[in-house]
Design a protein around this motif. Structure first.
Motif, PDB file in Angstrom:
ATOM      1  N   ASP A  10       0.827  -1.202   0.000  1.00 56.93           N
ATOM      2  CA  ASP A  10       0.000   0.000   0.000  1.00 56.93           C
ATOM      3  C   ASP A  10       0.856   1.245   0.000  1.00 56.93           C
ATOM      4  OD1 ASP A  10      -2.544   1.377   0.276  1.00 56.93           O
ATOM      5  OD2 ASP A  10      -1.934   1.854   2.327  1.00 56.93           O
ATOM      6  N   TRP A  11       0.388   2.283  -0.651  1.00 59.25           N
ATOM      7  CA  TRP A  11       0.959   3.626  -0.576  1.00 59.25           C
ATOM      8  C   TRP A  11      -0.049   4.542   0.087  1.00 59.25           C
ATOM      9  CZ3 TRP A  11       5.814   4.979  -1.395  1.00 59.25           C
ATOM     10  CH2 TRP A  11       6.607   4.291  -2.331  1.00 59.25           C
ATOM     11  N   GLU A  12       0.416   5.419   0.954  1.00 59.71           N
ATOM     12  CA  GLU A  12      -0.446   6.477   1.482  1.00 59.71           C
ATOM     13  C   GLU A  12       0.224   7.808   1.162  1.00 59.71           C
ATOM     14  OE1 GLU A  12      -3.239   7.204   2.084  1.00 59.71           O
ATOM     15  OE2 GLU A  12      -3.771   7.637   4.164  1.00 59.71           O
ATOM     16  N   ASP A  70      -1.388  -1.874   5.261  1.00 62.23           N
ATOM     17  CA  ASP A  70      -2.100  -0.642   4.919  1.00 62.23           C
ATOM     18  C   ASP A  70      -1.600   0.504   5.776  1.00 62.23           C
ATOM     19  OD1 ASP A  70      -4.184   0.936   3.714  1.00 62.23           O
ATOM     20  OD2 ASP A  70      -5.308   0.787   5.585  1.00 62.23           O
ATOM     21  N   TRP A  71      -1.495   1.682   5.175  1.00 57.50           N
ATOM     22  CA  TRP A  71      -1.279   2.926   5.908  1.00 57.50           C
ATOM     23  C   TRP A  71      -2.528   3.775   5.777  1.00 57.50           C
ATOM     24  CZ3 TRP A  71       2.413   3.847   9.279  1.00 57.50           C
ATOM     25  CH2 TRP A  71       3.702   3.323   9.118  1.00 57.50           C
ATOM     26  N   GLU A  72      -2.856   4.497   6.833  1.00 58.64           N
ATOM     27  CA  GLU A  72      -3.994   5.432   6.770  1.00 58.64           C
ATOM     28  C   GLU A  72      -3.595   6.714   7.484  1.00 58.64           C
ATOM     29  OE1 GLU A  72      -6.837   5.161   5.189  1.00 58.64           O
ATOM     30  OE2 GLU A  72      -8.492   6.078   6.304  1.00 58.64           O
TER      31      GLU A  72
HETATM   32 CA   LIG Z   1      -4.302   3.040   2.710  1.00 58.13          CA
END
Ligand SMILES: [Ca+2]
Ligand SMILES: [Ca+2]
Ligand SMILES: [Ca+2]
Length: 637
Positions: free
Chosen positions: A394-396, A446-448
């Motif tokens: 994932d990219w944030e 995941d990044w958020e």
């Molecule tokens: Ca994300």
């Protein structure tokens, strides 16, 4: 000819500590029918009057010294009760006014009161036809009363007012909770609401009967049940309203509006406002291969796009053209997991980027993910920067105080899941992203990013540490130019964090995908586990558990709104046996939290995105198990 369904949670009515024998309260021997020819105030003796009370521990009823109205229709001018449903601890009375040449009198049909005083929700269905009255409680056996006095064929409600939970005056006000009142003309709702012996809130939120009324053309007819045919309730598109239709009802099923034909105009009886009615399939989007991530974005003055991260060697970009996604550009990727769109700079159209997370190395064994830039001249995305990554998931992209960042979730390096994920910062001088901070992660998925007031937060979903999926996923806050640990959450194969705001409130939802431990034997229920929604407690400066929701290997949460309503949709991917599982839309219902309102059949569901065009609101989801994504239209009224 009409029935009402109520879900009632009565408050504890046992104020007053005296108890009395039921027999002393009223001459009820079960259910009864009688002409109610005395004012209600004296009809039922105050059952808790000292004179009638005997302590009787075995046959006791706790009772309240008054009657309470669940609903009432009151003719305002003469202050007479046209219709009422009155509840006492011993009896439930259905009251109506009968009128003929000889005058008007009130009729009362009494049922032995269902046991409601237990702090639980109950479903009461009262079905009324000309000569019979039928009450079911929580879909148990119906209690039928055949009446000598028929329910009036017509009941003028001119100048009358409808009260819920009272009968206009303070006296008789209902002290419990009424969650939902559905009046259904021309139909006995019992068999449509039941069986439902143990009604769950989710089932109550929209009764199936209302969900079924989709306003399709074939519905455009007077209801077909024999005894209902004289009810004159029309469904479907707006029917004419002339003298012939006077005093008839029209139920606009698509918008849940009820109208009455008065003069030559449809007058709204129950207001219809924009809300989600149902979800329908809009487009089957056949993709190059299975799709892991989808990203919907807009390029100003160019259009709406979706990028699909595909498992095989080519991912794709589709452009919204004539109301559908149409193939626009193919991009070679290496087991792409997700795309992230972002912009840098003021002139948005000239600084549009798209970063892909590649899970596998290329043919030469080089492992990297790629940032693409939109070429305003070629109207295509072109490679801009390669970034070395390790099984990137994932990219944030985010901005803090005018600076641009990109964070990559590195899932594993070889067999090692306990590696660093990296936050990159845009260098305006070199016009490249440069490593700025590393954060130790375990099988990061995941990044958020989100902000609360002046604070910037970054949450990571840690999915696996090499032996277990049961581990801490962390939330970091930016202080003094770096992200520092703020809070840890116990998660199980965390695959996604979703942040959302409802009013002033801030929520964080985690998608827990799998409970697995090398030490433990595989268990069948290890995919059907709870995902958790946390809420920020501003005073305590910490996120606290708000709601847990049963999910089937949840991989994504998506928050969206329609009209004034808020929703969460979950990507349920696997239940331990099959990838054919329903993904669920939940609606925000205030103190009840999120309540399931729609089940959507999905196959290996991986990612949801919500988007809006001038034509309305849509959802799109991808499948990790078949080369088919689907666009759904949210039908609103
Ligand atoms: Ca994300
Ligand atoms: Ca999400
Ligand atoms: Ca998503």
């Amino acid at each position: 000819m009409a029935s009402s369904a109520l879900s009632v949670c009565s408050s504890d009515l046992s104020y007053g500590s005296r108890v009395c024998l039921p027999g002393s309260c009223d001459s009820y021997t079960g259910s009864s029918w009688q002409v109610d020819d005395c004012p209600e105030s004296c009809c039922e003796p105050p059952c808790c009057a000292p004179s009638c009370c005997t302590p009787a521990p075995r046959l006791t009823l706790l009772c309240a010294p008054k009657n309470e109205y669940l609903l009432a229709v009151v003719a305002e001018e003469r202050d007479s009760l046209l219709l009422g449903l009155r509840y006492s601890p011993t009896q439930l009375h259905f009251l109506f006014l009968s009128e003929d040449g000889a005058g008007a009198w009130q009729t009362r049909v009494s049922f032995r009161s269902p046991a409601l005083v237990d702090g639980q929700w109950h479903v009461l269905v009262l079905a009324v036809s000309e000569g019979s009255f039928s009450l079911t409680t929580d879909c148990g056996p119906a209690v039928d009363i055949m009446a000598d006095m028929p329910f009036p064929a017509t009941l003028s409600v001119r100048g009358a007012r409808f009260f819920i939970g009272s009968r206009r005056r303070t006296k008789g006000r209902f002290t419990g909770l009424v969650r939902q009142l559905v009046l259904l003309p021309g139909s006995d709702a019992t068999r449509r609401l039941c069986p439902c012996v143990n009604p769950e809130l989710a089932v109550l939120s929209i009764p199936a009967i209302l969900r079924g009324l989709t306003g399709k053309p074939e519905d455009n007819e007077v209801l077909k049940y024999p005894y209902e045919t004289d009810m004159k309730v029309t469904l479907g598109p707006r029917p004419p309203c002339t003298k012939a239709e006077d005093a008839q009802f029209w139920f606009d099923a698509s918008r849940k509006g009820l109208y009455l034909c008065v003069g030559s105009e449809w007058v709204s009886v129950l207001a219809a406002k924009e809300r989600l009615d149902y979800v329908e399939e809009h487009q089957s989007l056949f993709t190059n291969s299975e799709t892991l991530g989808i990203e919907v974005f807009v390029i100003p003055e160019t259009g709406l796009f979706v990028a699909t991260a595909n498992r095989k060697t080519t991912s794709a970009i589709y452009k919204w053209t004539d109301g559908k996604f149409a193939s626009y550009q193919d991009i070679p990727t290496h087991q792409a997991q997700s795309w992230r769109h972002f912009t840098i700079g003021k002139k948005a159209s000239s600084r549009v980027f798209l970063a892909v997370a590649n899970f596998e190395p290329n043919e030469k064994g080089q492992e990297f993910s790629v940032i693409y830039k939109w070429s305003q001249r070629r109207l295509r995305f072109t490679p801009y920067q390669r970034v070395p990554t390790h099984s990137a998931r994932d990219w944030e992209a985010f901005e803090v105080a005018g600076e641009h960042f990109l964070a990559v979730a590195n899932h594993r390096e070889g067999d090692n899941h306990n590696i660093d994920s990296v936050i990159y910062k845009w260098n305006p001088g070199t016009r490249l992203f440069e490593a700025n901070q590393t954060i130790a992660t375990s099988g990061a998925y995941d990044w958020e990013f989100f902000t609360v007031g002046p604070y910037a937060f970054l949450a990571v979903a840690n999915a696996f540490n090499g032996t277990s999926t049961r581990l801490q996923s962390n939330l970091y806050v930016r202080l003094g130019g770096t992200f520092q640990l703020f809070q840890s959450f116990l998660t199980f194969g965390a695959a996604d964090w979703e942040v959302f705001h409802i009013g002033e409130r801030v929520f964080l939802a985690v998608a827990n995908s799998h409970r697995y431990d090398v030490e433990m034997r595989m268990q069948n229920d290890s995919y059907v586990i709870n995902s958790v929604i946390y809420e920020l407690n501003v005073t305590a400066q910490t996120f606290v558990r708000f709601q847990e929701i049963r999910t089937c290997s949840a991989l994504d949460w998506e928050f969206f709104s329609v009209g004034e309503d808020y929703f969460l949709v979950v990507a349920n991917s696997f239940d331990g046996n099959t990838f054919s599982v329903n993904s669920i839309i939940y609606r925000w219902q205030g103190y009840e939290g999120f309540v399931a309102v729609h089940s959507l059949p999905t196959f290996g569901c991986r990612d949801w995105e919500a988007f809006r065009t001038a034509a309305g609101s849509y959802l799109v989801y991808s499948s990790a198990k078949e080369p088919l994504s689907r666009v759904l239209k949210l039908r609103t009224g």
